[in-house]
Design a protein around this motif. Structure first.
Motif, PDB file in Angstrom:
ATOM      1  N   LEU A  21       0.836  -1.212   0.000  1.00  0.00           N
ATOM      2  CA  LEU A  21       0.000   0.000   0.000  1.00  0.00           C
ATOM      3  C   LEU A  21       0.865   1.253   0.000  1.00  0.00           C
ATOM      4  O   LEU A  21       0.608   2.214  -0.736  1.00  0.00           O
ATOM      5  CB  LEU A  21      -0.918   0.011   1.233  1.00  0.00           C
ATOM      6  N   ARG A  22       1.922   1.242   0.819  1.00  0.00           N
ATOM      7  CA  ARG A  22       2.827   2.413   0.834  1.00  0.00           C
ATOM      8  C   ARG A  22       3.546   2.533  -0.506  1.00  0.00           C
ATOM      9  O   ARG A  22       3.699   3.623  -1.043  1.00  0.00           O
ATOM     10  CB  ARG A  22       3.835   2.297   1.973  1.00  0.00           C
ATOM     11  N   ARG A  23       3.967   1.397  -1.045  1.00  0.00           N
ATOM     12  CA  ARG A  23       4.660   1.435  -2.345  1.00  0.00           C
ATOM     13  C   ARG A  23       3.753   1.973  -3.439  1.00  0.00           C
ATOM     14  O   ARG A  23       4.202   2.592  -4.400  1.00  0.00           O
ATOM     15  CB  ARG A  23       5.160   0.044  -2.745  1.00  0.00           C
ATOM     16  N   GLU A  24       2.442   1.719  -3.326  1.00  0.00           N
ATOM     17  CA  GLU A  24       1.494   2.212  -4.333  1.00  0.00           C
ATOM     18  C   GLU A  24       1.101   3.668  -4.070  1.00  0.00           C
ATOM     19  O   GLU A  24       0.243   4.224  -4.737  1.00  0.00           O
ATOM     20  CB  GLU A  24       0.227   1.342  -4.366  1.00  0.00           C
ATOM     21  N   GLY A  25       1.682   4.256  -3.008  1.00  0.00           N
ATOM     22  CA  GLY A  25       1.468   5.678  -2.764  1.00  0.00           C
ATOM     23  C   GLY A  25       0.350   6.007  -1.799  1.00  0.00           C
ATOM     24  O   GLY A  25      -0.019   7.179  -1.649  1.00  0.00           O
ATOM     25  N   HIS A  26      -0.198   5.000  -1.119  1.00  0.00           N
ATOM     26  CA  HIS A  26      -1.258   5.299  -0.153  1.00  0.00           C
ATOM     27  C   HIS A  26      -0.670   6.099   1.011  1.00  0.00           C
ATOM     28  O   HIS A  26       0.279   5.670   1.651  1.00  0.00           O
ATOM     29  CB  HIS A  26      -1.872   3.998   0.372  1.00  0.00           C
ATOM     30  N   ASP A  27      -1.262   7.280   1.304  1.00  0.00           N
ATOM     31  CA  ASP A  27      -0.682   8.083   2.386  1.00  0.00           C
ATOM     32  C   ASP A  27      -1.618   8.220   3.581  1.00  0.00           C
ATOM     33  O   ASP A  27      -1.350   8.976   4.511  1.00  0.00           O
ATOM     34  CB  ASP A  27      -0.239   9.464   1.866  1.00  0.00           C
ATOM     35  N   GLY A  28      -2.715   7.477   3.568  1.00  0.00           N
ATOM     36  CA  GLY A  28      -3.614   7.508   4.733  1.00  0.00           C
ATOM     37  C   GLY A  28      -3.163   6.517   5.799  1.00  0.00           C
ATOM     38  O   GLY A  28      -2.149   5.845   5.652  1.00  0.00           O
TER      39      GLY A  28
END
Ligand SMILES: Cc1cc2nc3c(=O)[nH]c(=O)nc-3n(C[C@H](O)[C@H](O)[C@H](O)COP(=O)(O)OP(=O)(O)OC[C@H]3O[C@@H](n4cnc5c(N)ncnc54)[C@H](O)[C@@H]3O)c2cc1C
Length: 401
Positions: A21-28
């Protein structure tokens, strides 16, 4: 991208999903909730190197401790989710605490199946799913003299090999007529049965158990097998009670589509607990493997970040028994032709499985190059390897990918 994402289940799939998720850019917010008190760890060594004291416990974790702070992921280990309220978008922990979510991921894994055999609740009857089970088994192996393994699947056979390696008398009891029947061809089953016998283990195939006593496993045909330690290798059941109670569609696991979405668009499910439409076979399948947990979690991360990428990874799996590494690529269940490449007597060979002339799967025994080639061929749409090419050891498999 600022949705609050709750991941329930901190195993192979859960940690991969948090990472992806972080790698895909999720910032929540990302919260990773796990019933076990420790950070996610590798399960495969629990029946192999770790059980044999050839691997330190410190090497089991799937990510370093610093991972959670570095990726701003909130770990909640030792916390069990007991219910999901889809209307309110909350989950409730066993303490009564409620946690809100915008998107929910169920990475719940599977639980050991304990067969309804009289005596299966005796204290010397152990099963293996988590680290605590492996620690218990390891210490039981120190004092045990005779070990009966019930179930000739991968985990049962790996435990049997480990027990034999440390000098125990080992008996494997399998209900059907050959080991690993669900996953491999008869030739591969027979190879592994001979392997275990050659190391001094006894196999009872097609054997039904009537009772486990403190000193014996008794078969329905009256055979009595001495055992002061009994290991259940009787398979697992997907953890789907949470999902069922929440009204999600479940059948042999939580049903998901090719994007890992459940019947609720705000909930995905990944790994051993999820049944997906498999691109290779066209069937709804639930796979129990590290590959499936990792690759499906990567797809779920895309889905949760608003992308659309279907799950089309080639399934692969491995098992280590004595000095033999079995590596499997694809799914050999519904195939009509099995081609042997290499000489089984050399203990390094592969079986290539075809359906209507199309390659579907390859089982490799101490033949890692064949396995790697198989994964690459199976990943191609045309899978353009002919049976006669597979059979010819002089044919360079690289030409098919
Ligand atoms: C002994 C052993 C050997 C194996 N060997 C191999 C191998 O050689 N190769 C291979 O490919 N695969 C192997 N596997 C299978 C592989 O480990 C699994 O397929 C993989 O771990 C699945 O990942 P998962 O995240 O779906 O489930 P898991 O890793 O089981 O994680 C699920 C987690 O969810 C937690 N959980 C469940 N319900 C709740 C809840 N309500 N609240 C909070 N937490 C919850 C569980 O406690 C668990 O920690 C092996 C498994 C075992 C047990």
């Amino acid at each position: 991208m600022s949705d609050r994402i709750l991941i329930v289940g901190a195993g192979q799939a859960g940690i991969q999903l948090a990472d992806s998720l972080r790698r895909e850019g999720h910032d929540g917010e990302i919260t990773l909730i796990g019933a076990e008190k420790i950070a996610p760890y590798q399960r495969p060594p629990l029946s192999k190197a770790f059980l044999l004291d050839q691997m330190e416990e410190s090497r089991l974790p799937l990510r370093p401790d610093a991972f959670f702070d570095q990726r701003n992921i909130t770990p909640r280990f030792g916390a069990t989710v007991t219910s999901i309220d889809r209307a309110a978008k909350t989950v409730t922990l066993e303490t009564g605490e409620q946690l809100p979510y915008d998107k929910l991921a169920l990475c719940l894994g599977a639980d050991v199946f304990v067969p309804p055999i009289p005596g299966s609740d005796l204290p010397h009857v152990l099963a293996l799913r988590g680290l605590n089970d492996s620690l218990k088994l390891k210490s039981a192996l120190v004092t045990a003299r005779s070990v009966a393994v019930i179930g000739g699947g991968f985990i049962g056979l790996e435990v049997a090999a480990s027990a034999r390696k440390v000098g125990k008398t080992v008996t494997i009891i399998e209900a059907v007529d050959r080991v690993m029947k669900r996953a491999v061809s008869e030739q591969v089953s027979r190879f592994f049965e001979d392997l275990h016998r050659s190391h001094g283990s006894t196999l009872h195939l097609g054997a039904l158990i009537s009772e486990i006593t403190p000193t014996e496993v008794r078969l329905q045909d009256s055979t009595a097998i001495a055992a002061d330690l009994v290991v259940l290798g009787t398979g697992v059941r997907p953890c789907n009670v949470l999902a069922l109670n929440a009204g999600l569609v479940c059948e042999n696991g939580i049903q998901v589509d090719e994007f890992t979405q459940t019947s609720d668009p705000d909930i995905v499910a990944v790994g051993d607990c999820a049944a997906h439409p498999n691109y290779l076979t066209g069937k709804i399948l639930r796979l129990e493997s590290v590959q499936n947990a990792i690759d499906q979690a990567k797809i779920a991360a895309k889905t949760l970040t608003g992308q659309r990428a279907p799950y089309r990874a080639v399934p692969w799996f491995w098992s280590d028994q004595f000095d033999i590494k079995l590596q499997m690529a694809g799914l050999s269940g519904d195939t009509d032709q099995a081609i042997t490449r290499g000489d089984p007597a050399s203990r390094s060979f592969s079986i290539f499985y075809f359906a209507n002339g199309q390659l579907m799967a390859v089982d490799s025994i101490n033949a890692p190059a064949d396995h790697m080639a198989a994964r690459r061929i199976l990943a191609k749409d045309d899978r353009a390897l002919l049976p006669e090419q597979a059979a010819d050891p002089a044919f360079d498999l690289k030409l098919a990918f």
